[in-house]
Design an enzyme around this catalytic site. Structure first.
Site, PDB file in Angstrom:
ATOM      1  N   GLY A  14       1.198  -1.442  -0.348  1.00 11.86           N
ATOM      2  CA  GLY A  14      -0.217   0.004  -0.461  1.00 11.86           C
ATOM      3  C   GLY A  14       0.716   1.243   0.128  1.00 11.86           C
ATOM      4  O   GLY A  14       1.982   1.118   0.880  1.00 11.86           O
ATOM      5  N   ARG A  75       1.622  -4.860  -5.454  1.00 12.77           N
ATOM      6  CA  ARG A  75       1.711  -6.348  -4.832  1.00 12.77           C
ATOM      7  C   ARG A  75       1.896  -7.278  -5.676  1.00 12.77           C
ATOM      8  O   ARG A  75       1.723  -7.896  -6.711  1.00 12.77           O
ATOM      9  CB  ARG A  75       0.579  -6.736  -4.100  1.00 12.77           C
ATOM     10  N   ASP A 106       5.954  -5.153   5.865  1.00  8.80           N
ATOM     11  CA  ASP A 106       6.404  -6.702   6.328  1.00  8.80           C
ATOM     12  C   ASP A 106       6.694  -7.219   5.011  1.00  8.80           C
ATOM     13  O   ASP A 106       7.638  -7.763   5.302  1.00  8.80           O
ATOM     14  CB  ASP A 106       5.564  -7.844   7.688  1.00  8.80           C
ATOM     15  N   THR A 128       3.584   2.189   5.898  1.00  9.40           N
ATOM     16  CA  THR A 128       2.632   2.219   5.459  1.00  9.40           C
ATOM     17  C   THR A 128       1.566   3.136   5.973  1.00  9.40           C
ATOM     18  O   THR A 128       2.554   3.252   7.442  1.00  9.40           O
ATOM     19  CB  THR A 128       2.120   0.714   6.208  1.00  9.40           C
ATOM     20  N   ASP A 130      -0.992   2.787   8.321  1.00  8.57           N
ATOM     21  CA  ASP A 130      -1.341   1.806   9.734  1.00  8.57           C
ATOM     22  C   ASP A 130      -0.715   1.532  11.285  1.00  8.57           C
ATOM     23  O   ASP A 130      -1.010   0.858  12.249  1.00  8.57           O
ATOM     24  CB  ASP A 130      -1.496   0.572   9.532  1.00  8.57           C
ATOM     25  N   ASP A 132       1.955  -0.312  11.626  1.00 12.81           N
ATOM     26  CA  ASP A 132       1.098  -1.281  12.443  1.00 12.81           C
ATOM     27  C   ASP A 132       2.718  -2.369  12.409  1.00 12.81           C
ATOM     28  O   ASP A 132       2.057  -3.933  12.607  1.00 12.81           O
ATOM     29  CB  ASP A 132      -0.053  -2.540  11.614  1.00 12.81           C
ATOM     30  N   ARG A 174      -6.310  -2.143   9.076  1.00 16.71           N
ATOM     31  CA  ARG A 174      -5.964  -4.312   9.492  1.00 16.71           C
ATOM     32  C   ARG A 174      -6.574  -3.571  10.408  1.00 16.71           C
ATOM     33  O   ARG A 174      -7.711  -3.646  11.053  1.00 16.71           O
ATOM     34  CB  ARG A 174      -5.150  -4.392   8.582  1.00 16.71           C
TER      35      ARG A 174
HETATM   36  O1  F6P Z   1      -1.862  -1.369   4.638  1.00 25.75           O
HETATM   37  C1  F6P Z   1      -2.511   0.047   4.595  1.00 25.75           C
HETATM   38  C2  F6P Z   1      -3.054  -0.072   3.712  1.00 25.75           C
HETATM   39  O2  F6P Z   1      -3.989   1.108   2.984  1.00 25.75           O
HETATM   40  C3  F6P Z   1      -4.996  -1.272   5.349  1.00 25.75           C
HETATM   41  O3  F6P Z   1      -4.486   0.498   5.737  1.00 25.75           O
HETATM   42  C4  F6P Z   1      -6.297  -0.922   3.685  1.00 25.75           C
HETATM   43  O4  F6P Z   1      -6.256  -2.220   4.355  1.00 25.75           O
HETATM   44  C5  F6P Z   1      -5.025  -1.618   3.012  1.00 25.75           C
HETATM   45  O5  F6P Z   1      -4.217  -1.327   2.788  1.00 25.75           O
HETATM   46  C6  F6P Z   1      -5.410  -1.914   2.307  1.00 25.75           C
HETATM   47  O6  F6P Z   1      -5.170  -2.226   0.188  1.00 25.75           O
HETATM   48  P1  F6P Z   1      -5.346  -1.894  -0.814  1.00 25.75           P
HETATM   49  O7  F6P Z   1      -4.964  -0.671  -1.051  1.00 25.75           O
HETATM   50  O8  F6P Z   1      -4.510  -3.491  -1.836  1.00 25.75           O
HETATM   51  O9  F6P Z   1      -6.965  -2.283  -1.470  1.00 25.75           O
END
Ligand code: F6P
Length: 358
Positions: A14, A75, A106, A128, A130, A132, A174
């Site tokens: 992300g 990803r 991670d 990120t 988050d 986290d 998350r």
């Molecule tokens: O890890 C960051 C994040 O924005 C999370 O808060 C969220 O759950 C996820 O990525 C969303 O991922 P994507 O951009 O693949 O929808």
């Protein structure tokens, strides 16, 4: 004399505001050491496909204030295969890339450690929204996302106040409640619901009822996306209906989702991202790799990637058999302390959120 002639940099997973500031700092610092920087587009997928671009100071001159990542992100499931890994290593060899700086979460760090193992020294940087990642107090993107969340909630509060409504706001994160907690405290939410701490729904409903009886018009409740109903559906939407049913307060719902992942990074964001980027280049130059740059008690310091990944699994109760075997008793104790520190912080913030929720 530089140990590395050319460093590759990528952003993966992300995106997060501040990634560009980090890229700018890496290019600037590398230049002072006589090291070239090559940008890798679209994370590890771009590394596999050899999707590269030169990064000179002119390419990064005005990117400090831009959200997202100029290198784009992805990803990459293919990177997890032997074939993908071999292609990534080949791209580095063919293009004279001696080392990598990989910004992300991670999954990105696992990639960095795999590349190091395959002979391309790599360093991870935590990026990120988050916040986290257990090994670091701070991840690039967090400050901007909580400020954006707070600003949007301030706007929602205006209309809630006019119409005597409550707004349930679902935020990203998350399974980590940090965005919800900081935004909840900063906006005086009447309830903050996070995955880490059981939520007393009855008490929250009672509080909302009382506040309304006392004349409160606009109210905000924040729910982290990781909180789900037993059937796996988001709790946030269910909570909205429960509030209306059980308290009679008209309740709206909004899912902020990716809105708070974009936007202009804050000063805190840019400066931390830049400090981390500079430190990573310095370490590579000194011959150190396979670490994640962390912020611990205000200092930027390297933490071994395996340690960081396993500490994270320990905190998230995802340890697998044998995970702890490579570590000394002292390292295990350090991991436990990190987990405890994080748990204490969440509990403290939760308590503060409750104290201001009236
Ligand atoms: O890890 C960051 C994040 O924005 C999370 O808060 C969220 O759950 C996820 O990525 C969303 O991922 P994507 O951009 O693949 O929808």
């Amino acid at each position: 004399m530089a140990k590395f002639r050319k460093i590759g940099i990528l952003t993966s997973g992300g995106d997060a505001p501040g990634m560009n500031a980090c890229i700018k700092a890496v290019v600037s610092k590398a230049l002072t050491l006589g090291v070239e920087v090559v940008g890798i587009n679209r994370g590890y997928q771009g590394l596999i496909e050899g999707d590269l671009r030169p990064l000179l100071p002119k390419h990064v001159a005005n990117i400090l204030g831009r959200g997202g990542t100029i290198l784009y992100s992805s990803r990459s499931p293919m990177f997890k295969t032997e074939e993908g890994m071999a292609a990534a290593v080949k791209t580095c060899r063919d293009n004279g890339i001696d080392a990598l700086i990989c910004i992300g979460g991670d999954g990105t760090f696992r990639g960095a450690t795999d590349m190091t193992r395959h002979g391309i020294p790599s360093i991870g940087l935590p990026g990120t929204i988050d916040n986290d990642i257990t090994a670091t107090d701070y991840t690039i993107g967090f400050d901007t996302s909580i400020n954006s969340t707070m600003q949007i909630i301030d706007k929602l509060r205006d209309t809630c106040e006019s119409h005597a409504r409550l707004n349930v706001v679902e935020v990203m994160g998350r399974n980590c409640g940090q965005i919800a907690l900081y935004a909840g405290i900063a906006s005086g939410a009447v309830a903050v619901v996070i995955p880490e701490i059981p939520f007393d729904e009855a008490a929250a409903l009672e509080k909302i009822r009382k506040l309304r009886e006392d004349g409160r018009r606009g109210m905000i409740a924040i729910v982290c996306e990781g909180v789900t109903n037993p059937d796996g559906t988001p709790y946030s939407e269910a909570f909205r209906h429960t509030i209306t049913e059980k308290t009679g307060v008209e309740t709206k719902f909004v899912r902020l989702a990716h809105i708070v992942r974009g936007g202009e990074p804050t000063a805190r964001e840019r400066s931390t991202a830049m400090r981390m980027g500079i430190a990573a280049v310095e370490l590579l130059h000194e011959g150190i790799s396979n670490v994640v740059m962390c912020e611990l008690d205000g200092k930027i310091c390297p933490v071994d990637i395996s340690f960081a990944l396993i500490a994270d699994r320990m905190y998230k109760s995802k340890l697998q058999p044998g995970d702890l075997d490579p570590f000394t008793p002292e390292q295990l104790e350090d991991m436990r302390l990190l987990c405890k520190k994080r748990q204490n912080e969440i509990q403290h913030l939760y308590k503060v959120a409750q104290d201001v929720a009236n």
